[in-house]
Design a protein around this motif. Sequence first.
Motif, PDB file in Angstrom:
ATOM      1  N   GLY A  72     -59.472  94.773   0.756  1.00  0.00           N
ATOM      2  CA  GLY A  72     -60.368  94.977   1.877  1.00  0.00           C
ATOM      3  C   GLY A  72     -60.449  93.853   2.890  1.00  0.00           C
ATOM      4  O   GLY A  72     -61.234  93.945   3.848  1.00  0.00           O
ATOM      5  N   PHE A  73     -59.669  92.805   2.734  1.00  0.00           N
ATOM      6  CA  PHE A  73     -59.681  91.696   3.692  1.00  0.00           C
ATOM      7  C   PHE A  73     -58.666  91.970   4.800  1.00  0.00           C
ATOM      8  O   PHE A  73     -57.481  92.159   4.530  1.00  0.00           O
ATOM      9  N   SER A  74     -59.141  91.959   6.040  1.00  0.00           N
ATOM     10  CA  SER A  74     -58.263  92.261   7.175  1.00  0.00           C
ATOM     11  C   SER A  74     -57.393  91.085   7.575  1.00  0.00           C
ATOM     12  O   SER A  74     -56.323  91.268   8.164  1.00  0.00           O
ATOM     13  N   HIS A  75     -57.827  89.860   7.262  1.00  0.00           N
ATOM     14  CA  HIS A  75     -57.083  88.666   7.659  1.00  0.00           C
ATOM     15  C   HIS A  75     -56.888  87.750   6.451  1.00  0.00           C
ATOM     16  O   HIS A  75     -57.846  87.399   5.757  1.00  0.00           O
ATOM     17  N   ALA A  76     -55.632  87.368   6.220  1.00  0.00           N
ATOM     18  CA  ALA A  76     -55.307  86.517   5.075  1.00  0.00           C
ATOM     19  C   ALA A  76     -56.007  85.166   5.161  1.00  0.00           C
ATOM     20  O   ALA A  76     -56.434  84.609   4.151  1.00  0.00           O
ATOM     21  N   SER A  77     -56.130  84.623   6.367  1.00  0.00           N
ATOM     22  CA  SER A  77     -56.763  83.311   6.517  1.00  0.00           C
ATOM     23  C   SER A  77     -58.249  83.375   6.153  1.00  0.00           C
ATOM     24  O   SER A  77     -58.780  82.461   5.519  1.00  0.00           O
ATOM     25  N   ALA A  78     -58.908  84.468   6.553  1.00  0.00           N
ATOM     26  CA  ALA A  78     -60.324  84.632   6.209  1.00  0.00           C
ATOM     27  C   ALA A  78     -60.484  84.770   4.695  1.00  0.00           C
ATOM     28  O   ALA A  78     -61.436  84.242   4.104  1.00  0.00           O
ATOM     29  N   PHE A  79     -59.546  85.482   4.052  1.00  0.00           N
ATOM     30  CA  PHE A  79     -59.586  85.615   2.599  1.00  0.00           C
ATOM     31  C   PHE A  79     -59.425  84.258   1.930  1.00  0.00           C
ATOM     32  O   PHE A  79     -60.160  83.921   0.999  1.00  0.00           O
ATOM     33  N   SER A  80     -58.479  83.449   2.384  1.00  0.00           N
ATOM     34  CA  SER A  80     -58.239  82.138   1.777  1.00  0.00           C
ATOM     35  C   SER A  80     -59.468  81.247   1.880  1.00  0.00           C
ATOM     36  O   SER A  80     -59.842  80.563   0.925  1.00  0.00           O
ATOM     37  N   ARG A  81     -60.121  81.256   3.051  1.00  0.00           N
ATOM     38  CA  ARG A  81     -61.325  80.437   3.222  1.00  0.00           C
ATOM     39  C   ARG A  81     -62.446  80.912   2.303  1.00  0.00           C
ATOM     40  O   ARG A  81     -63.113  80.102   1.644  1.00  0.00           O
ATOM     41  N   PRO A 137     -57.726  77.158  -3.087  1.00  0.00           N
ATOM     42  CA  PRO A 137     -57.058  78.277  -2.422  1.00  0.00           C
ATOM     43  C   PRO A 137     -56.557  79.292  -3.446  1.00  0.00           C
ATOM     44  O   PRO A 137     -56.273  78.939  -4.604  1.00  0.00           O
ATOM     45  N   PRO A 138     -56.421  80.553  -3.065  1.00  0.00           N
ATOM     46  CA  PRO A 138     -55.995  81.587  -4.018  1.00  0.00           C
ATOM     47  C   PRO A 138     -54.623  81.327  -4.633  1.00  0.00           C
ATOM     48  O   PRO A 138     -54.422  81.594  -5.826  1.00  0.00           O
ATOM     49  N   ALA A 139     -53.668  80.797  -3.858  1.00  0.00           N
ATOM     50  CA  ALA A 139     -52.332  80.547  -4.417  1.00  0.00           C
ATOM     51  C   ALA A 139     -52.397  79.475  -5.493  1.00  0.00           C
ATOM     52  O   ALA A 139     -51.742  79.585  -6.552  1.00  0.00           O
ATOM     53  N   THR A 140     -53.191  78.433  -5.266  1.00  0.00           N
ATOM     54  CA  THR A 140     -53.353  77.370  -6.265  1.00  0.00           C
ATOM     55  C   THR A 140     -54.044  77.915  -7.508  1.00  0.00           C
ATOM     56  O   THR A 140     -53.650  77.602  -8.644  1.00  0.00           O
ATOM     57  N   PHE A 141     -55.057  78.718  -7.308  1.00  0.00           N
ATOM     58  CA  PHE A 141     -55.776  79.326  -8.440  1.00  0.00           C
ATOM     59  C   PHE A 141     -54.828  80.149  -9.301  1.00  0.00           C
ATOM     60  O   PHE A 141     -54.839  80.057 -10.528  1.00  0.00           O
ATOM     61  N   ARG A 142     -53.993  80.954  -8.649  1.00  0.00           N
ATOM     62  CA  ARG A 142     -53.053  81.797  -9.397  1.00  0.00           C
ATOM     63  C   ARG A 142     -52.079  80.939 -10.199  1.00  0.00           C
ATOM     64  O   ARG A 142     -51.839  81.213 -11.378  1.00  0.00           O
ATOM     65  N   ARG A 143     -51.529  79.901  -9.583  1.00  0.00           N
ATOM     66  CA  ARG A 143     -50.560  79.056 -10.295  1.00  0.00           C
ATOM     67  C   ARG A 143     -51.204  78.400 -11.511  1.00  0.00           C
ATOM     68  O   ARG A 143     -50.610  78.362 -12.593  1.00  0.00           O
ATOM     69  N   GLN A 144     -52.397  77.874 -11.351  1.00  0.00           N
ATOM     70  CA  GLN A 144     -53.057  77.198 -12.466  1.00  0.00           C
ATOM     71  C   GLN A 144     -53.413  78.176 -13.576  1.00  0.00           C
ATOM     72  O   GLN A 144     -53.240  77.874 -14.754  1.00  0.00           O
ATOM     73  N   PHE A 145     -53.917  79.344 -13.205  1.00  0.00           N
ATOM     74  CA  PHE A 145     -54.338  80.314 -14.228  1.00  0.00           C
ATOM     75  C   PHE A 145     -53.151  80.856 -15.010  1.00  0.00           C
ATOM     76  O   PHE A 145     -53.195  80.984 -16.241  1.00  0.00           O
ATOM     77  N   LEU A 146     -52.065  81.175 -14.291  1.00  0.00           N
ATOM     78  CA  LEU A 146     -50.910  81.786 -14.958  1.00  0.00           C
ATOM     79  C   LEU A 146     -49.890  80.747 -15.427  1.00  0.00           C
ATOM     80  O   LEU A 146     -48.881  81.104 -16.044  1.00  0.00           O
ATOM     81  N   GLY A 147     -50.143  79.460 -15.128  1.00  0.00           N
ATOM     82  CA  GLY A 147     -49.220  78.421 -15.564  1.00  0.00           C
ATOM     83  C   GLY A 147     -47.885  78.486 -14.859  1.00  0.00           C
ATOM     84  O   GLY A 147     -46.835  78.235 -15.467  1.00  0.00           O
ATOM     85  N   ILE A 148     -47.910  78.824 -13.579  1.00  0.00           N
ATOM     86  CA  ILE A 148     -46.673  78.945 -12.801  1.00  0.00           C
ATOM     87  C   ILE A 148     -46.280  77.590 -12.253  1.00  0.00           C
ATOM     88  O   ILE A 148     -47.101  76.911 -11.612  1.00  0.00           O
ATOM     89  N   GLU A 149     -45.056  77.204 -12.478  1.00  0.00           N
ATOM     90  CA  GLU A 149     -44.559  75.923 -11.931  1.00  0.00           C
ATOM     91  C   GLU A 149     -44.219  76.092 -10.461  1.00  0.00           C
ATOM     92  O   GLU A 149     -43.637  77.089 -10.042  1.00  0.00           O
ATOM     93  N   ARG A 150     -44.604  75.100  -9.654  1.00  0.00           N
ATOM     94  CA  ARG A 150     -44.262  75.134  -8.238  1.00  0.00           C
ATOM     95  C   ARG A 150     -42.757  74.916  -8.081  1.00  0.00           C
ATOM     96  O   ARG A 150     -42.199  73.996  -8.658  1.00  0.00           O
ATOM     97  N   SER A 151     -42.108  75.792  -7.313  1.00  0.00           N
ATOM     98  CA  SER A 151     -40.656  75.683  -7.148  1.00  0.00           C
ATOM     99  C   SER A 151     -40.305  74.699  -6.047  1.00  0.00           C
ATOM    100  O   SER A 151     -41.108  74.401  -5.180  1.00  0.00           O
TER     101      SER A 151
END
Length: 327
Positions: free
Chosen positions: A295-304, A313-327
């Motif tokens: 339901g978020f119309s703008h990605a930047s508004a969602f990130s804030r 930020p959502p990308a950082t949250f996802r990496r930490q939760f799922l244990g994803i290594e930054r490429s």
Amino acid sequence: MLPEMTFRSAELPPADRFECWRALMSETHAPMDMRSECAADFWVNQRIVSLGEITVYPLECIPLTFLRTPKLIGRSDPEAYHLSLVKRGGGMVTLGKETVAHSAFSYHTSDTSRPFEIMTGRESFEIIGVEVPKALLPLPPRTASQIIGKHISARDGMGALLAMFLSQVTRDSHSYHPTDAPRLSSVLADLVASLFAGVLDADRSLTPETHRRTLALQIMAFIRNNADDPQLDVPAIAAAHHISVSYLHRLFQREGSGATVAAFLQQQRLARARRDLTDPLHQGVPVHAIAAQRGFSHASAFSRAFRDAYGMPPATFRRQFLGIERS
């Protein structure tokens, strides 16, 4: 956690199960005669959740018959209305000369001051039962008594809203505090009264406070069910319920959970997006796509908004939760 008691027949010797459960039901609800063809090898699982003077109890059981006779009424009458949300199975309720059949996704009702017979079907059944003292129901007794024995659907309208509330309270009873019980009890009494009044088309019998609480609950349920729609905003919510934006804000201020309408809507969207970000099955879905789906119309508004709510930020949250290594 709300005060709760659990009865599991498997924890008792087979010969004691039926009589022990019958004694418990007569003590916690109202004296009843119960019969079962399977009494020698009885099976029942029941939780009894206390909301103060109102009791809610999820129950799974094999077929049986409940009888409330004039003699038992004379012995003891807690003066309460009983309501059962039928989740699985069915049966027949006889009140006087009238017999009504019930099936899944419906309610059956009874009155501890009136004789009744409840006969379940041939298969095991599952219900969520509610015992509401008559004195707590914000509805005139003459009005409330007219609903007893009528068939009530749990598939839509107030029936569906009450079913959602009962399912959530019984499923998440451990997440509430004992101090929440009076508020939950008041909300439940209002929902039952609104359901009864709606079936009888007797809304004028309800108090203004009950109307406000019920409308607030309906609006919250509407927001939860439609939060993914990017077109949903405060004016759209007000229009869907035929009220002004200013009244919607006043209603939330008085009956809401402490959040504004816009904040409640954003909380629902963020919670769903957060759940998607922690799901390994959505690992390949870009963050901006998840934002749009929720339901978020703008990605930047969602990130804030996500960073403000969860501290990163959502990308950082996802990496930490799922244990994803930054490429």
